[in-house]
Design an enzyme around this catalytic site. Structure first.
Site, PDB file in Angstrom:
ATOM      1  N   GLU A  68       0.821  -1.210   0.000  1.00 49.01           N
ATOM      2  CA  GLU A  68       0.000   0.000   0.000  1.00 49.01           C
ATOM      3  C   GLU A  68       0.857   1.264   0.000  1.00 49.01           C
ATOM      4  O   GLU A  68       0.533   2.239  -0.681  1.00 49.01           O
ATOM      5  CB  GLU A  68      -0.943   0.013   1.207  1.00 49.01           C
ATOM      6  N   TYR A 151      -6.063   6.956   3.680  1.00 47.50           N
ATOM      7  CA  TYR A 151      -6.259   5.833   2.762  1.00 47.50           C
ATOM      8  C   TYR A 151      -5.563   4.566   3.261  1.00 47.50           C
ATOM      9  O   TYR A 151      -6.189   3.505   3.365  1.00 47.50           O
ATOM     10  CB  TYR A 151      -5.756   6.157   1.344  1.00 47.50           C
ATOM     11  N   ASP A 169      -9.605   5.729  -2.427  1.00 41.83           N
ATOM     12  CA  ASP A 169      -8.419   6.109  -3.191  1.00 41.83           C
ATOM     13  C   ASP A 169      -8.876   6.751  -4.505  1.00 41.83           C
ATOM     14  O   ASP A 169     -10.059   7.011  -4.687  1.00 41.83           O
ATOM     15  CB  ASP A 169      -7.529   4.889  -3.468  1.00 41.83           C
TER      16      ASP A 169
END
Length: 382
Positions: A68, A151, A169
DNA sequence: AATTCGGGGAG
DNA sequence: CTCCCAGAATT
């Protein structure tokens, strides 16, 4: 909801019947999205696909977090080789925590946004030191760590810990903005969008729902020419029904990129070694390696070109390179010098040609070196 | 609320 | 060429 704290001002207050209808539609849309994900999900190195999840395989929080962070403003294709490289070098978060920061910067070189690498290291250290080597399993705990924002905290919480977190996102922003035909431009519209995602996110399989929404945005609900006929949510999409989906999301106008210019000096020693130095820890390309050069300014300053030389040598111009950063374009005049004796008066060092590729050199510096020494990064030299 | 952070691939 | 990508930190 764990992600409250903002006021939801999306249009007028709906009646309770409308709210129930809306909730039912959202729940049904979530079901169809998950069904689509089961059939059309992408196979990604950090992802536990639905069939494997049914066999009891669970995601490793370290893998999810690492992917991520790498995926922040970065495409899947660009991340893949770096993800594998990092797991090979540092299989566990505790390995990364005890690694040498300079080695981490070298491994990150070329991926961009280098503050991510510095924060990645700080985050691993915090997990090892303050959490016994185990990632926090809540959004709040995750967001308190370096480099983890709204996020990433929600994504790790949902994907690695199966929590009902609202993941928003760039892909989900596009899907939601079209689904509800949101006229508010980004980034102002983010709180509205997050509330709508929170309403739609199911208690069952929240991580797959989040990944499904992102896959949908990446493959069906694309920025240009979306494949609406194939979309599992096309029956609910207000933009498809009332307007042109491609015009969403609305966005504020962006400003133009100014041009900056400068000079770079590539010195080759008697054995071909190149003179390098380390940039400041903060700011642009912070903590990365560079060749000496002038400051990058709006117009050429001849005096700087003299002062910026690391040492006296027969500097010869060997052309210019251009490089585009996020908020400016750079034109660098490259100078080359072959010196018989290594000058050791400055803060830099002489790096052998064979190990140049492994240094923490950002792309713009590789361009400058390649302009002066065309064979510097060719196969066979390392 | 705006700005500062890289690099590359798609169209 | 333009757009934008599984955004975060700072001001």
């Amino acid at each position: 909801m764990k992600d409250g704290g903002y006021s939801f001002k999306y249009r007028a207050q709906p009646t309770s019947r409308q709210m129930m209808q809306h909730t039912d539609n959202a729940a049904d849309a979530a079901r169809r999205l998950l069904s689509w994900y089961d059939r059309h999900h992408r196979d990604l190195p950090w992802r536990i696909s639905p069939p494997m999840a049914r066999d009891g395989v669970v995601a490793d929080p370290y893998h999810i977090w690492l992917s991520e962070v790498m995926l922040q403003q970065t495409t899947v294709q660009a991340v893949k080789p770096y993800f594998h490289k990092f797991l090979t070098l540092w299989p566990k978060v505790t390995d990364l925590a005890s690694a040498d920061t300079e080695e981490v910067m070298k491994a990150w070189a070329g991926l961009g946004y280098y503050a991510r690498a510095r924060n990645l290291k700080k985050c691993a250290e915090a997990v090892a030191r303050d959490h016994g080597g185990v990632f926090p399993d809540t959004e709040e705990g995750l967001k308190a760590l370096p480099g983890i924002g709204d996020y990433t905290a929600a994504a790790v919480s949902a994907i690695a810990f199966n929590r009902q977190s609202a993941v928003l996102d760039g892909n989900v922003e596009r899907v939601i903005s079209r689904l509800y035909a949101i006229e508010t431009p980004l980034p102002s519209a983010k709180p509205e969008m997050r509330a709508l995602v929170a309403r739609m996110t199911p208690a069952d399989r929240p991580g797959d729902f989040a990944q499904g929404m992102m896959d949908l945005g990446a493959t069906i609900c694309t920025p240009k020419r979306p494949a609406c006929a194939l979309c599992p949510l096309n029956a609910d999409c207000l933009a498809l029904k009332m307007a042109d989906p491609e015009t969403f999301p609305r966005k504020a106008a962006k400003k133009d990129k100014p041009l900056r210019v400068g000079a770079a000096f590539v010195a080759s020693g008697p054995d071909g070694a190149v003179y390098l130095r380390k940039r400041a820890e903060t700011g642009l390309l912070g903590g990365m390696t560079e060749v000496p050069g002038t400051a990058w300014t709006s117009r050429i300053d001849g005096d700087n070109t003299i002062e910026a030389q690391p040492f006296a040598a027969a500097w010869e111009p060997c052309g210019t390179i251009t490089h585009v950063f996020t908020h400016f374009e750079l034109r660098l005049s490259v100078y080359r010098a072959n010196v018989a004796i290594r000058d050791k008066s400055g803060n830099g060092w002489w790096e052998p040609l064979a190990s140049l590729e492994a240094q923490a050199l950002p792309t713009v510096m590789k361009k400058a070196i390649a302009q002066a020494i065309p064979h510097a990064f060719k196969a066979g030299t390392n």
